[in-house]
Design a protein around this motif. Structure first.
Motif, PDB file in Angstrom:
ATOM      1  N   VAL A 161       0.849  -1.198   0.000  1.00 30.09           N
ATOM      2  CA  VAL A 161       0.000   0.000   0.000  1.00 30.09           C
ATOM      3  C   VAL A 161       0.882   1.244   0.000  1.00 30.09           C
ATOM      4  O   VAL A 161       0.665   2.179  -0.773  1.00 30.09           O
ATOM      5  CB  VAL A 161      -0.972  -0.001   1.206  1.00 30.09           C
ATOM      6  N   ARG A 162       1.902   1.277   0.875  1.00 35.73           N
ATOM      7  CA  ARG A 162       2.804   2.429   0.931  1.00 35.73           C
ATOM      8  C   ARG A 162       3.454   2.662  -0.424  1.00 35.73           C
ATOM      9  O   ARG A 162       3.490   3.776  -0.931  1.00 35.73           O
ATOM     10  CB  ARG A 162       3.882   2.213   1.991  1.00 35.73           C
ATOM     11  N   ASP A 163       3.964   1.595  -1.034  1.00 38.28           N
ATOM     12  CA  ASP A 163       4.623   1.730  -2.328  1.00 38.28           C
ATOM     13  C   ASP A 163       3.654   2.214  -3.399  1.00 38.28           C
ATOM     14  O   ASP A 163       4.002   3.058  -4.230  1.00 38.28           O
ATOM     15  CB  ASP A 163       5.251   0.401  -2.748  1.00 38.28           C
TER      16      ASP A 163
ATOM     17  N   PRO B 232      -9.218   6.342   0.287  1.00 37.55           N
ATOM     18  CA  PRO B 232      -8.638   7.567   0.839  1.00 37.55           C
ATOM     19  C   PRO B 232      -8.430   7.511   2.357  1.00 37.55           C
ATOM     20  O   PRO B 232      -7.468   8.074   2.873  1.00 37.55           O
ATOM     21  CB  PRO B 232      -9.643   8.661   0.469  1.00 37.55           C
ATOM     22  N   THR B 233      -9.317   6.781   3.059  1.00 42.08           N
ATOM     23  CA  THR B 233      -9.156   6.711   4.517  1.00 42.08           C
ATOM     24  C   THR B 233      -7.849   6.023   4.903  1.00 42.08           C
ATOM     25  O   THR B 233      -7.276   6.329   5.945  1.00 42.08           O
ATOM     26  CB  THR B 233     -10.345   5.982   5.187  1.00 42.08           C
ATOM     27  N   SER B 234      -7.381   5.107   4.050  1.00 46.49           N
ATOM     28  CA  SER B 234      -6.088   4.464   4.328  1.00 46.49           C
ATOM     29  C   SER B 234      -4.957   5.488   4.322  1.00 46.49           C
ATOM     30  O   SER B 234      -4.038   5.422   5.135  1.00 46.49           O
ATOM     31  CB  SER B 234      -5.782   3.382   3.287  1.00 46.49           C
ATOM     32  N   ILE B 235      -5.031   6.431   3.396  1.00 45.01           N
ATOM     33  CA  ILE B 235      -3.999   7.480   3.314  1.00 45.01           C
ATOM     34  C   ILE B 235      -4.113   8.424   4.499  1.00 45.01           C
ATOM     35  O   ILE B 235      -3.106   8.744   5.144  1.00 45.01           O
ATOM     36  CB  ILE B 235      -4.106   8.238   1.975  1.00 45.01           C
ATOM     37  N   TYR B 236      -5.338   8.862   4.796  1.00 40.39           N
ATOM     38  CA  TYR B 236      -5.508   9.778   5.943  1.00 40.39           C
ATOM     39  C   TYR B 236      -5.071   9.109   7.245  1.00 40.39           C
ATOM     40  O   TYR B 236      -4.434   9.741   8.091  1.00 40.39           O
ATOM     41  CB  TYR B 236      -6.964  10.231   6.057  1.00 40.39           C
ATOM     42  N   ARG B 237      -5.402   7.835   7.396  1.00 40.87           N
ATOM     43  CA  ARG B 237      -5.050   7.122   8.618  1.00 40.87           C
ATOM     44  C   ARG B 237      -3.533   6.999   8.765  1.00 40.87           C
ATOM     45  O   ARG B 237      -2.992   7.193   9.839  1.00 40.87           O
ATOM     46  CB  ARG B 237      -5.699   5.731   8.617  1.00 40.87           C
ATOM     47  N   ARG B 238      -2.854   6.699   7.684  1.00 35.13           N
ATOM     48  CA  ARG B 238      -1.405   6.468   7.750  1.00 35.13           C
ATOM     49  C   ARG B 238      -0.588   7.758   7.758  1.00 35.13           C
ATOM     50  O   ARG B 238       0.393   7.873   8.479  1.00 35.13           O
ATOM     51  CB  ARG B 238      -0.976   5.611   6.576  1.00 35.13           C
TER      52      ARG B 238
END
Length: 191
Positions: free
Chosen positions: A11-13, A43-49
């Motif tokens: 996901v990060r990559d 998008p919540t994955s990005i905001y969370r991380r």
């Protein structure tokens, strides 16, 4: 291409690749939903991380630079710095590296973020300097390495000046020439 590290690393990559691709396409102000869509994540994955776009850019820049210009352990300070500077130079000649650096600088506020970014690179440099000092070599401070080598490379990119092959090596030699021959520990190490 499958990258090691599990789902979180994938996901990060994917998110890092998406933000760099969007920047390269001229979408300097791409919002989190657009980055998420490009990466194929929620998008919540990005905001969370990452909390927001600026933190994402910072993480993408640090991750990219650490992977494209790691500091080698060659057994000598000159070799370590020449290897590292060559990697930084390559990254600064790469259009994606240039775009990422410009976007990062444009989004950083005057507060703590530039210090976080430089601290990450400073920690890497300090390890190489500590190894050289343990071997009894004359050692500059992290700030001197940043001033003599990294800053000129970054400024060339920011002012849209070419980074010619060999520039990093010239900057390293200038730094090493400025060092006193006495391997006494330097004062005022930064990092």
């Amino acid at each position: 291409m499958t990258r090691p590290g599990g789902r979180s690393a994938r996901v990060r990559d994917a998110v890092h690749d998406a933000v760099i691709e969007l920047l390269a396409a001229g979408e300097i102000d791409a919002a989190i939903p657009k980055i998420a869509e490009r990466a194929g994540v929620n998008p919540t994955s990005i905001y969370r991380r990452w909390g927001g776009r600026d933190n994402l850019l910072l993480d993408a820049a640090v991750t990219r630079l650490r992977s494209t210009s790691p500091i080698p352990d060659t057994g000598s300070l000159r070799g370590d710095l020449l290897g590292w500077a060559a990697g930084v130079e390559r990254a600064m000649r790469d259009p994606r590296g240039q775009i990422l650096l410009r976007a990062l600088v444009a989004t950083l506020g005057p507060e703590e973020k530039p210090l976080e970014y430089l601290q990450a690179r400073g920690e890497d440099l300090q390890e190489a300097l500590d190894r050289a000092e343990a071997r009894g070599e004359p050692v500059p401070s992290v700030d001197e390495v940043l001033d003599f080598v990294l800053a000129p490379l970054y400024l060339r990119v920011l002012f849209r000046r070419p980074v010619e092959p060999g520039t990093g090596a010239q900057l390293v030699e200038r730094l090493l020439t400025a060092l006193p021959a006495d391997p006494a520990p330097p004062a005022g190490r930064g990092g």
